[in-house]
Write a protein that holds these residues in place. Structure first.
Motif, short mmCIF file in Angstrom:
data_model
loop_
_atom_site.label_atom_id
_atom_site.label_comp_id
_atom_site.label_asym_id
_atom_site.label_seq_id
_atom_site.Cartn_x
_atom_site.Cartn_y
_atom_site.Cartn_z
N ALA A 89 0.79 -1.05 0.22
CA ALA A 89 -0.09 0.29 -0.15
C ALA A 89 0.51 1.41 -0.37
O ALA A 89 1.55 1.35 1.21
CB ALA A 89 -1.04 -0.36 1.12
N GLU A 90 0.44 2.11 -0.85
CA GLU A 90 1.35 4.07 -0.84
C GLU A 90 0.09 4.31 -0.63
O GLU A 90 -1.13 4.77 -0.68
CB GLU A 90 1.91 3.79 -1.67
CG GLU A 90 0.84 4.49 -3.07
CD GLU A 90 1.73 4.36 -4.44
OE1 GLU A 90 2.88 5.68 -4.16
OE2 GLU A 90 2.28 3.34 -4.97
N VAL A 91 0.63 6.16 0.08
CA VAL A 91 -0.81 7.26 1.01
C VAL A 91 -0.10 7.99 -1.02
O VAL A 91 0.71 8.28 -0.42
CB VAL A 91 -0.86 7.86 1.99
CG1 VAL A 91 -1.52 8.26 2.14
CG2 VAL A 91 -1.24 6.11 2.94
N SER A 92 -1.05 9.13 -1.52
CA SER A 92 -1.14 9.38 -2.50
C SER A 92 -2.18 10.74 -2.26
O SER A 92 -3.50 10.51 -1.82
CB SER A 92 -1.18 8.77 -3.54
OG SER A 92 -0.58 9.92 -4.70
N ASP A 93 -1.56 11.78 -2.64
CA ASP A 93 -2.90 12.90 -2.44
C ASP A 93 -2.47 13.25 -3.48
O ASP A 93 -2.43 14.67 -4.46
CB ASP A 93 -2.58 14.34 -1.19
CG ASP A 93 -0.60 14.60 -2.17
OD1 ASP A 93 -0.27 14.66 -2.06
OD2 ASP A 93 -0.69 15.33 -0.80
N ASP A 94 -2.08 12.63 -4.38
CA ASP A 94 -2.01 13.55 -5.78
C ASP A 94 -3.45 13.20 -6.34
O ASP A 94 -4.26 13.29 -6.59
CB ASP A 94 -0.64 12.14 -7.23
CG ASP A 94 -1.21 12.18 -8.42
OD1 ASP A 94 -0.65 12.98 -8.75
OD2 ASP A 94 -1.88 11.86 -9.62
N PRO A 95 -3.81 14.77 -6.91
CA PRO A 95 -4.72 15.18 -7.28
C PRO A 95 -5.69 14.50 -8.60
O PRO A 95 -6.75 13.66 -8.50
CB PRO A 95 -5.19 16.77 -7.95
CG PRO A 95 -3.75 17.10 -7.65
CD PRO A 95 -2.76 15.67 -6.98
N VAL A 96 -4.92 13.68 -9.73
CA VAL A 96 -5.99 12.91 -10.50
C VAL A 96 -6.30 11.37 -9.45
O VAL A 96 -6.83 10.46 -9.81
CB VAL A 96 -4.82 12.07 -12.08
CG1 VAL A 96 -4.74 11.36 -12.65
CG2 VAL A 96 -4.22 13.15 -12.08
N ARG A 97 -5.02 11.10 -8.66
CA ARG A 97 -5.49 9.18 -8.08
C ARG A 97 -6.69 9.74 -7.69
O ARG A 97 -7.06 8.98 -7.05
CB ARG A 97 -4.06 9.37 -7.63
CG ARG A 97 -3.05 8.35 -8.41
CD ARG A 97 -1.63 8.74 -7.97
NE ARG A 97 -1.07 7.37 -7.59
CZ ARG A 97 -0.38 6.82 -6.98
NH1 ARG A 97 0.72 7.76 -6.82
NH2 ARG A 97 0.15 6.08 -5.76
N LEU A 98 -6.66 11.12 -6.57
CA LEU A 98 -7.99 11.60 -5.95
C LEU A 98 -8.73 11.22 -6.77
O LEU A 98 -10.12 10.56 -6.18
CB LEU A 98 -7.60 12.29 -5.14
CG LEU A 98 -6.94 12.80 -3.70
CD1 LEU A 98 -6.04 13.83 -3.37
CD2 LEU A 98 -7.13 11.53 -2.62
N ALA A 99 -8.45 12.14 -7.65
CA ALA A 99 -9.94 11.89 -8.39
C ALA A 99 -10.99 10.85 -9.27
O ALA A 99 -11.52 10.39 -8.83
CB ALA A 99 -9.60 12.70 -9.86
#
Length: 134
Positions: A89-99
Motif C-alpha cells: 500500500a501507498e498513500v497519495s495526495d496526487d489530484p489525478v489519483r484522488l479524482a
C-alpha cells in the motif's frame, strides 16, 4: 496491471462490486495491528484497491510509516462469504489519483465520499486474494 497484482475470479468480482463496508488492517509503528471499517473500491484492470481517508487518520499514517514495504489487508464479509485482498500500500495526495478514487467510490456507493481538506487515497496493489464461499 502491476506484474505483482492478481485478479480475483468472477464470483469474487461480483461480491467486490456490492456496496459493502470492509475492514482495513494496517500495522502501527510498534507492529501491532490497527483495524478500521472502510468503504473501498477494487479495479480488476489494474489490481488496485482504493480507500479514501484523511492524511492524519491512523490508517494513512501507518501506511506512510511503513514506507514501500507497507502491507495491508482489506476484508469484506457477508455472513459466511468473505474475501480478503492483501498487498503493498501507498498513500497519495496526487489530484489525478484522488479524482479516480472519488469517481470509483461514487459509482460503487452512489454517493461521494467525505471530502476533508486533507483527503488522500490509500492505493493497494493486490498480490494475494483469500476467500470463502465465492
Amino acid at each position: 496491471m502491476s506484474p505483482a497484482a492478481v485478479r480475483p475470479g468472477f464470483a469474487a468480482l461480483e461480491f467486490l462490486a456490492l456496496p459493502r463496508t470492509a475492514t482495513l488492517t494496517t500495522l502501527r509503528p510498534d507492529r501491532t495491528p490497527h483495524v478500521a471499517p472502510v468503504r473501498f473500491t477494487f479495479d480488476p484492470s489494474t489490481g488496485l484497491a482504493r480507500v479514501t481517508t484523511r492524511a492524519g487518520a491512523r490508517k494513512a499514517r501507518n501506511v506512510s510509516a511503513g514506507g514501500p514495504a507497507a502491507r495491508v489487508a482489506l476484508c469484506q464479509a457477508d455472513g459466511f462469504r468473505w474475501i480478503t485482498l492483501e498487498g503493498r500500500a501507498e498513500v497519495s495526495d496526487d489530484p489525478v489519483r484522488l479524482a479516480e478514487a472519488v469517481a470509483r467510490y461514487t459509482a460503487r456507493y452512489r454517493a461521494a465520499p467525505p471530502a476533508p481538506p486533507d483527503l488522500v487515497v490509500v492505493e493497494i496493489t493486490v498480490d494475494r486474494v483469500l476467500s470463502l464461499g465465492l
